[in-house]
Design a protein around this motif. Structure first.
Motif, PDB file in Angstrom:
ATOM      1  N   VAL A  41     -29.377 -11.557  24.148  1.00 31.11           N
ATOM      2  CA  VAL A  41     -28.342 -10.670  23.691  1.00 31.11           C
ATOM      3  C   VAL A  41     -27.212 -11.013  23.834  1.00 31.11           C
ATOM      4  O   VAL A  41     -26.308 -10.200  23.494  1.00 31.11           O
ATOM      5  CB  VAL A  41     -28.674  -9.110  24.519  1.00 31.11           C
ATOM      6  N   VAL A  42     -26.872 -12.102  24.439  1.00 36.07           N
ATOM      7  CA  VAL A  42     -25.553 -12.565  24.671  1.00 36.07           C
ATOM      8  C   VAL A  42     -25.520 -13.873  24.133  1.00 36.07           C
ATOM      9  O   VAL A  42     -26.210 -14.803  24.489  1.00 36.07           O
ATOM     10  CB  VAL A  42     -25.082 -12.697  25.999  1.00 36.07           C
ATOM     11  N   SER A  43     -24.603 -14.186  23.050  1.00 34.91           N
ATOM     12  CA  SER A  43     -24.843 -15.325  22.258  1.00 34.91           C
ATOM     13  C   SER A  43     -24.286 -16.534  23.075  1.00 34.91           C
ATOM     14  O   SER A  43     -24.818 -17.816  22.856  1.00 34.91           O
ATOM     15  CB  SER A  43     -23.711 -15.168  21.333  1.00 34.91           C
ATOM     16  N   ASN A  44     -23.356 -16.595  24.102  1.00 35.17           N
ATOM     17  CA  ASN A  44     -22.626 -17.932  24.703  1.00 35.17           C
ATOM     18  C   ASN A  44     -23.391 -18.249  25.897  1.00 35.17           C
ATOM     19  O   ASN A  44     -23.174 -18.794  26.650  1.00 35.17           O
ATOM     20  CB  ASN A  44     -21.365 -17.838  25.008  1.00 35.17           C
ATOM     21  N   THR A  45     -24.890 -17.904  26.071  1.00 34.26           N
ATOM     22  CA  THR A  45     -25.618 -18.419  27.291  1.00 34.26           C
ATOM     23  C   THR A  45     -26.711 -19.062  26.878  1.00 34.26           C
ATOM     24  O   THR A  45     -27.211 -19.094  25.533  1.00 34.26           O
ATOM     25  CB  THR A  45     -25.981 -16.819  27.892  1.00 34.26           C
ATOM     26  N   SER A  46     -27.413 -19.891  27.712  1.00 35.32           N
ATOM     27  CA  SER A  46     -28.852 -20.410  27.542  1.00 35.32           C
ATOM     28  C   SER A  46     -29.890 -19.378  27.448  1.00 35.32           C
ATOM     29  O   SER A  46     -31.001 -19.676  26.970  1.00 35.32           O
ATOM     30  CB  SER A  46     -28.902 -21.338  28.736  1.00 35.32           C
ATOM     31  N   GLY A  47     -29.628 -18.220  28.115  1.00 36.24           N
ATOM     32  CA  GLY A  47     -30.788 -17.070  27.889  1.00 36.24           C
ATOM     33  C   GLY A  47     -30.205 -15.840  28.372  1.00 36.24           C
ATOM     34  O   GLY A  47     -29.187 -16.070  29.472  1.00 36.24           O
ATOM     35  N   LEU A  59     -27.644  -6.102  32.689  1.00 33.40           N
ATOM     36  CA  LEU A  59     -27.548  -7.319  31.715  1.00 33.40           C
ATOM     37  C   LEU A  59     -27.666  -8.696  32.500  1.00 33.40           C
ATOM     38  O   LEU A  59     -26.795  -8.768  33.662  1.00 33.40           O
ATOM     39  CB  LEU A  59     -26.239  -7.077  31.171  1.00 33.40           C
ATOM     40  N   VAL A  60     -28.349  -9.581  32.142  1.00 35.50           N
ATOM     41  CA  VAL A  60     -28.422 -10.877  32.879  1.00 35.50           C
ATOM     42  C   VAL A  60     -28.297 -11.848  31.922  1.00 35.50           C
ATOM     43  O   VAL A  60     -28.974 -11.969  30.822  1.00 35.50           O
ATOM     44  CB  VAL A  60     -29.791 -10.950  33.704  1.00 35.50           C
ATOM     45  N   GLY A  61     -27.254 -12.918  32.482  1.00 27.22           N
ATOM     46  CA  GLY A  61     -27.117 -13.969  31.377  1.00 27.22           C
ATOM     47  C   GLY A  61     -27.375 -15.275  32.263  1.00 27.22           C
ATOM     48  O   GLY A  61     -27.176 -15.371  33.584  1.00 27.22           O
ATOM     49  N   VAL A  62     -27.880 -16.377  31.616  1.00 29.96           N
ATOM     50  CA  VAL A  62     -28.304 -17.689  32.499  1.00 29.96           C
ATOM     51  C   VAL A  62     -27.533 -18.667  31.486  1.00 29.96           C
ATOM     52  O   VAL A  62     -27.742 -18.806  30.606  1.00 29.96           O
ATOM     53  CB  VAL A  62     -29.749 -17.721  32.112  1.00 29.96           C
ATOM     54  N   LYS A  63     -26.858 -19.465  32.395  1.00 23.45           N
ATOM     55  CA  LYS A  63     -25.929 -20.609  31.759  1.00 23.45           C
ATOM     56  C   LYS A  63     -26.593 -21.902  32.497  1.00 23.45           C
ATOM     57  O   LYS A  63     -26.475 -21.886  33.847  1.00 23.45           O
ATOM     58  CB  LYS A  63     -24.580 -20.430  31.954  1.00 23.45           C
ATOM     59  N   LYS A 157     -36.529 -12.225  35.123  1.00 19.32           N
ATOM     60  CA  LYS A 157     -37.427 -13.062  34.748  1.00 19.32           C
ATOM     61  C   LYS A 157     -37.414 -13.114  33.223  1.00 19.32           C
ATOM     62  O   LYS A 157     -37.696 -14.169  32.574  1.00 19.32           O
ATOM     63  CB  LYS A 157     -38.741 -12.109  35.161  1.00 19.32           C
ATOM     64  N   ALA A 158     -36.951 -11.763  32.614  1.00 19.25           N
ATOM     65  CA  ALA A 158     -36.922 -11.952  30.742  1.00 19.25           C
ATOM     66  C   ALA A 158     -35.875 -12.864  30.611  1.00 19.25           C
ATOM     67  O   ALA A 158     -36.144 -13.718  29.703  1.00 19.25           O
ATOM     68  CB  ALA A 158     -36.492 -10.457  30.599  1.00 19.25           C
ATOM     69  N   ALA A 159     -34.846 -12.852  31.303  1.00 19.59           N
ATOM     70  CA  ALA A 159     -33.658 -13.918  30.995  1.00 19.59           C
ATOM     71  C   ALA A 159     -33.892 -15.482  31.079  1.00 19.59           C
ATOM     72  O   ALA A 159     -33.709 -16.432  30.258  1.00 19.59           O
ATOM     73  CB  ALA A 159     -32.316 -13.637  31.561  1.00 19.59           C
ATOM     74  N   LEU A 160     -34.860 -15.555  32.046  1.00 21.71           N
ATOM     75  CA  LEU A 160     -35.408 -17.072  32.448  1.00 21.71           C
ATOM     76  C   LEU A 160     -36.241 -17.449  31.369  1.00 21.71           C
ATOM     77  O   LEU A 160     -36.397 -18.680  30.923  1.00 21.71           O
ATOM     78  CB  LEU A 160     -35.788 -17.158  33.858  1.00 21.71           C
ATOM     79  N   PHE A 161     -37.406 -16.436  31.047  1.00 17.70           N
ATOM     80  CA  PHE A 161     -38.133 -16.579  29.884  1.00 17.70           C
ATOM     81  C   PHE A 161     -37.432 -17.088  28.513  1.00 17.70           C
ATOM     82  O   PHE A 161     -37.893 -17.955  27.816  1.00 17.70           O
ATOM     83  CB  PHE A 161     -38.847 -15.426  29.795  1.00 17.70           C
ATOM     84  N   ASN A 162     -36.283 -16.315  28.324  1.00 14.72           N
ATOM     85  CA  ASN A 162     -35.400 -16.521  27.122  1.00 14.72           C
ATOM     86  C   ASN A 162     -34.597 -17.830  27.200  1.00 14.72           C
ATOM     87  O   ASN A 162     -34.090 -18.166  26.258  1.00 14.72           O
ATOM     88  CB  ASN A 162     -34.409 -15.360  26.918  1.00 14.72           C
ATOM     89  N   THR A 163     -34.417 -18.466  28.373  1.00 21.85           N
ATOM     90  CA  THR A 163     -33.613 -19.544  28.554  1.00 21.85           C
ATOM     91  C   THR A 163     -34.109 -20.960  27.966  1.00 21.85           C
ATOM     92  O   THR A 163     -35.271 -21.308  28.112  1.00 21.85           O
ATOM     93  CB  THR A 163     -33.377 -19.983  30.282  1.00 21.85           C
ATOM     94  N   ARG A 164     -33.152 -21.497  27.341  1.00 12.86           N
ATOM     95  CA  ARG A 164     -33.347 -22.917  26.314  1.00 12.86           C
ATOM     96  C   ARG A 164     -32.450 -23.961  27.131  1.00 12.86           C
ATOM     97  O   ARG A 164     -31.251 -23.692  26.984  1.00 12.86           O
ATOM     98  CB  ARG A 164     -33.345 -23.009  24.855  1.00 12.86           C
TER      99      ARG A 164
END
Length: 291
Positions: A41-47, A59-63, A157-164
């Protein structure tokens, strides 16, 4: 923590309902509300991920950023947690009100993720002792409507799953100096295995019974809660008591067993949503926050 003030009659009504396994909103003691989960949901993150559970909105963002491995773990990357309690989430967060809760949540997440098997940190190492990936996990509380810790753990957990994380090649020239080359192909990336990432299940003792996924009104009737982190296989990785009241050993044992049961089904439901979102790929319609 956001709180509500209830009259004695309202408290009595909630407590009596819980004893009969019938809560104000019609749920049984072991039932979660329906959670909305959205990833990427947030474009400038890794997930990233957003989770809505009742009136709680997270809201969780992973960089992923390159850093130096810690001295005691030279062949591993690591995670850093930051929690921001938006002043809009509840009036109590205005000024410095949210800082204390933010620190408490971050400390709880560090404890939950301190288990060795939780995330494969060795896969985040690029060059032992020299370079590794550091995952900065930013948690933003947009609205607090009860059961905060569970909603946050689902969103993490969902944000880490989405992380690339971009694939990296280490090139060495004749002089022995190393150069790091990042892949610019968005599909050439490392994905984290989140199978063993626990979710937090909060069990709130109300009267003689305990409930999961308490609303703000139910939290106001509970003097003590147990936060337990449970893996998808039902293993309990950490436990923490919150609140002023006491819990007897028998209650704690019952809560642990209930938490394991509920935790397993929570993981299954979450994984199903994540797999569905993943299968839609780039074609899925972006809705909601910053979509």
């Amino acid at each position: 923590m956001a709180s509500v003030v209830l009259s004695e009659a309202e408290k009595l009504y909630i407590v009596h309902g819980v004893q009969e396994d019938l809560r104000v909103d019609g749920r049984g003691c072991e039932d979660y509300r329906c959670a909305e989960v959205e990833t990427d949901v947030v474009s400038n993150t890794s997930g990233s991920a957003r989770v809505k559970l009742g009136h709680t909105d997270i809201l969780v963002g992973v960089k992923a950023e390159m850093g130096t491995p810690k001295l005691e773990k030279p062949d591993e990357g690591y995670l850093e947690f930051f929690v921001d309690c938006s002043a809009n989430a509840t009036p109590e967060f205005e000024g410095r009100g949210g800082e204390e809760l933010g620190t408490e949540i971050a400390n709880t997440l560090y404890r939950v993720f301190s288990s060795e098997s939780c995330v494969d940190l060795k896969s985040l190492c690029i060059n032992p002792r020299e370079h590794c990936w550091v995952l900065y996990v930013d948690v933003l509380l947009l609205e607090c409507g009860g059961n905060l810790f569970d909603a946050i753990s689902i969103a993490v957990k969902a944000a880490l799953f989405n992380t690339r994380i971009p694939k990296v090649r280490v090139l060495e020239d004749e002089e022995g100096s190393k150069e790091i080359e990042l892949s610019d192909d968005p599909y050439d990336c490392i994905r984290l295995n989140v199978d063993d990432v626990p979710c937090i299940v909060t069990l709130s003792k109300i009267g003689y019974r305990h409930v999961v996924d308490a609303t703000l009104q139910e939290e106001a009737c509970s003097l003590a809660s147990l936060l337990i982190s449970v893996t998808s296989k039902g293993a309990l990785t950490s436990m923490k008591k919150v609140g002023k009241g006491s819990l007897d050993p028998e209650s704690i044992f019952e809560m642990m067993e209930m938490g394991k049961r509920v935790g397993k089904s929570l993981h299954i439901a979450l994984q199903k949503i994540l797999d569905e979102e993943e299968s839609l790929g780039t074609s899925r319609q972006k809705v909601g926050f910053l979509g």
